[in-house]
Structure formats: structure tokens, C-alpha cells
Write an enzyme that holds these catalytic residues in place. Structure first.
Site, PDB file in Angstrom:
ATOM      1  CG  ASP A   1      -2.039   0.862   1.096  1.00 12.31           C
ATOM      2  OD1 ASP A   1      -2.294   1.233   0.194  1.00 12.31           O
ATOM      3  OD2 ASP A   1      -2.946   0.790   2.223  1.00 12.31           O
TER       4      ASP A   1
ATOM      5  CE  LYS B   1      -5.115  -0.339  -0.577  1.00 15.36           C
ATOM      6  NZ  LYS B   1      -5.439   0.954  -0.299  1.00 15.36           N
TER       7      LYS B   1
ATOM      8  CD  GLU C   1     -11.943   2.429   3.077  1.00 11.73           C
ATOM      9  OE1 GLU C   1     -10.834   2.383   2.412  1.00 11.73           O
ATOM     10  OE2 GLU C   1     -11.978   2.587   4.327  1.00 11.73           O
TER      11      GLU C   1
HETATM   12  O1  KIV Z   1      -4.593   0.652   4.650  1.00  9.16           O
HETATM   13  C1  KIV Z   1      -5.442  -0.350   4.496  1.00  9.16           C
HETATM   14  O2  KIV Z   1      -5.656  -1.318   5.349  1.00  9.16           O
HETATM   15  C2  KIV Z   1      -6.376   0.297   3.514  1.00  9.16           C
HETATM   16  C3  KIV Z   1      -8.067  -0.265   3.755  1.00  9.16           C
HETATM   17  C4  KIV Z   1      -8.520   0.485   4.659  1.00  9.16           C
HETATM   18  C5  KIV Z   1      -8.759  -0.314   2.319  1.00  9.16           C
HETATM   19  O3  KIV Z   1      -6.181   0.929   2.754  1.00  9.16           O
END
Ligand code: KIV
Length: 281
Positions: free
Chosen positions: A84, A114, A183
Site C-alpha cells: 500500500d 495499491k 471502500e
Molecule cells: O491500509 C488499509 O488497510 C487500507 C484499507 C482501509 C482499504 O487501505
């Protein structure tokens, strides 16, 4: 079992098989998730709250994300792992976005990255895709820009807002993303997007009519206690279980009930007598 790749996830969508996705931030949890048959793991920037105790995701750094992604990758070699991109790792320029996305692959061996945003991040998405990296979009409620959204609020609850979410989804798909996370939007909006796009559309707080579900593992296992969003289903209460176990330990130590004989190392044959003679002198 062979390692899961993006093509297998696309095949699951075509076959109508729901994809199970969870966050993980550490080695043991990722081991349990792979053993449980989870298809995808997100090393989310939610680690800021769930692991580091920050009030939100904004303080999370690239270096923190890399360290946690490495641990998860080691623990779950056959699961599709998504890194992420934290706040300010892609907002400044396409170049920085590509450099940081590349770090996730080179240093942590993740399968995809992501990033949050729709129409506003198309140039970043295209640049990362051009580097050969699989990209998962993230639209609807985007926690990194919750300030602009007026808080952690569900999106797409009016026609105008729903149109913006659909527009973001279409723009990201046209840019070439291979996975999309939606989301905190009403089920009918997420279902429309999942039906329209031929890529897996995963939901968190977006109803059942999508191609799979994501939840934050700390909510699922009950280790994050600050707040619980409406869309969470708690499957265990590890905070209570852990606190009870630790309270027992403290009691045992105070009462000298731990350690017991079974927890002790013993001297080798014949050495005890020699040691007793030594201490008698
Ligand atoms: O960081 C995370 O866990 C996320 C979720 C809230 C979708 O991006």
C-alpha cells in the site's frame, strides 16, 4: 499449491468465485492467513493505526511499509501480496510514484501496489503501469484524503457522489489497472462497478455484490480497539483473550507460581553435586 498471480484472480472473477482479502502487517499473522486460504494480503498503511498507534495513516512512511511487506512476503510465499503506497509516496510526481512503487517490488517482493484516488491520480497510475507494475486502484472513501472528504465518511450516497465514484472507476480501468478496491460506498454503486468492469472489483464496506471482500485483520481478530467501522465483522476477540492470558502471567509471577519445575533447565548428570561442593566453600 502454486503461487497466486493476477491472472488467477481474474480467472476467479470470470468463474464467479469470491476473492478473500485481508490486511496483514507481520510474519505470524500472514502465516495464519496463508494457512487459512486467504487469496490476497494487503500490507495496508492502516498499520499506522493497527501497529504503531498513530491516529491515522498520514504519518506512515515508505520505510515502514517496506519492512512490514518484507515480513509478510516471507510468511506468505504463495499468496498475492499487495503493498500500500503511503501518504506522500506518490502525490508529488510521477517519478517519485514509480520509484516508490518499484521499492515495493525490489525490496519486499510484493505482487502489486495499491494507491488511493481516481481521476486525480491517472498520470501516476499510468507511469507505474508503464514500469511493468501491477496496480490496484482504491476509490470511494480514501482515508489519506479524509481531511478533504470531511472525515472517514461513506461516499456515493447521493447521485452526484455516486457518479463521481463511477467516473473514478472508469478512469482507472481505462488507464489500465488490473484490480480495484471500492471502500465505504452503497452496495448498488459497488455492484454496478463490479458488473461493468471485467477486472476483479473488491469491496470493503461496499456490500456483497462485488468480486471479493477486504477487511482489516486487526478488526477481524479484535486487536484494534480504538473504533470499529460499521462494515466490520469481528470473528475473534484477541484483545480480551490476550489481556486475560497476560493477567494470569502477572498473577503467577507475583505468587511465585511460575516458573514450575517443568520450565527449568537441570544440570548435567553429576554436575549438581560438584556445583553444591563449589558453593559450600
Ligand atoms: O491500509 C488499509 O488497510 C487500507 C484499507 C482501509 C482499504 O487501505
Amino acid at each position: 499449491m502454486p503461487k497466486k498471480g493476477v491472472l488467477e484472480l481474474h480467472e476467479m472473477k470470470r468463474a464467479g468465485q469470491k476473492i478473500a482479502w485481508l490486511t496483514a502487517y507481520d510474519y505470524p499473522t500472514a502465516t495464519f492467513e496463508e494457512a487459512a486460504g486467504v487469496d490476497m494480503i494487503l500490507v495496508g498503511d492502516s498499520l499506522g493505526m493497527c501497529v504503531y498507534g498513530y491516529p491515522g495513516t498520514v504519518p506512515v512512511t515508505m520505510d515502514q511499509c517496506i519492512v512490514h511487506s518484507e515480513a509478510v512476503r516471507r510468511a506468505a510465499p504463495r499468496t498475492f501480496v499487495v503493498g500500500d503506497m503511503p501518504f506522500m509516496s506518490y502525490q508529488i510526481s510521477d517519478e517519485e510514484a514509480v520509484r516508490n512503487a518499484g521499492r515495493f517490488l525490489k525490496e519486499a517482493g510484493v505482487d502489486a501496489i495499491k494507491l488511493e484516488g481516481g481521476v486525480s491520480v491517472i498520470s501516476r497510475v499510468k507511469a507505474i503501469l508503464a514500469a511493468g507494475i501491477v496496480v490496484c486502484g482504491h476509490i470511494g472513501l480514501t482515508p489519506q484524503s479524509s481531511g478533504q472528504l470531511g472525515g472517514h465518511k461513506a461516499q456515493g450516497r447521493t447521485l452526484e457522489s455516486a457518479k463521481l465514484v463511477v467516473e473514478d472507476a472508469r478512469a482507472l480501468y481505462a488507464a489500465g489497472i488490473q484490480l480495484l478496491l471500492v471502500e465505504a460506498v452503497p452496495p448498488e454503486v459497488a455492484a454496478f462497478i463490479a458488473a461493468e468492469l471485467p477486472i476483479p472489483v473488491l469491496g470493503i464496506g461496499a456490500g456483497a455484490e462485488v468480486d471479493g471482500q477486504l477487511l482489516i485483520v486487526s478488526d477481524v481478530l479484535g486487536t484494534f480497539q480504538a473504533f470499529t467501522p460499521k462494515f466490520v465483522k469481528k470473528y475473534a476477540d484477541l484483545a480480551d483473550v490476550s489481556t486475560a492470558a497476560l493477567t494470569e502471567y502477572v498473577k503467577d509471577v507475583r505468587a511465585a507460581a511460575f516458573p514450575e519445575e517443568a520450565h527449568c533447565y537441570h544440570m548435567l548428570d553429576g554436575e549438581h553435586e560438584k556445583f553444591a561442593a563449589f558453593t559450600d566453600k
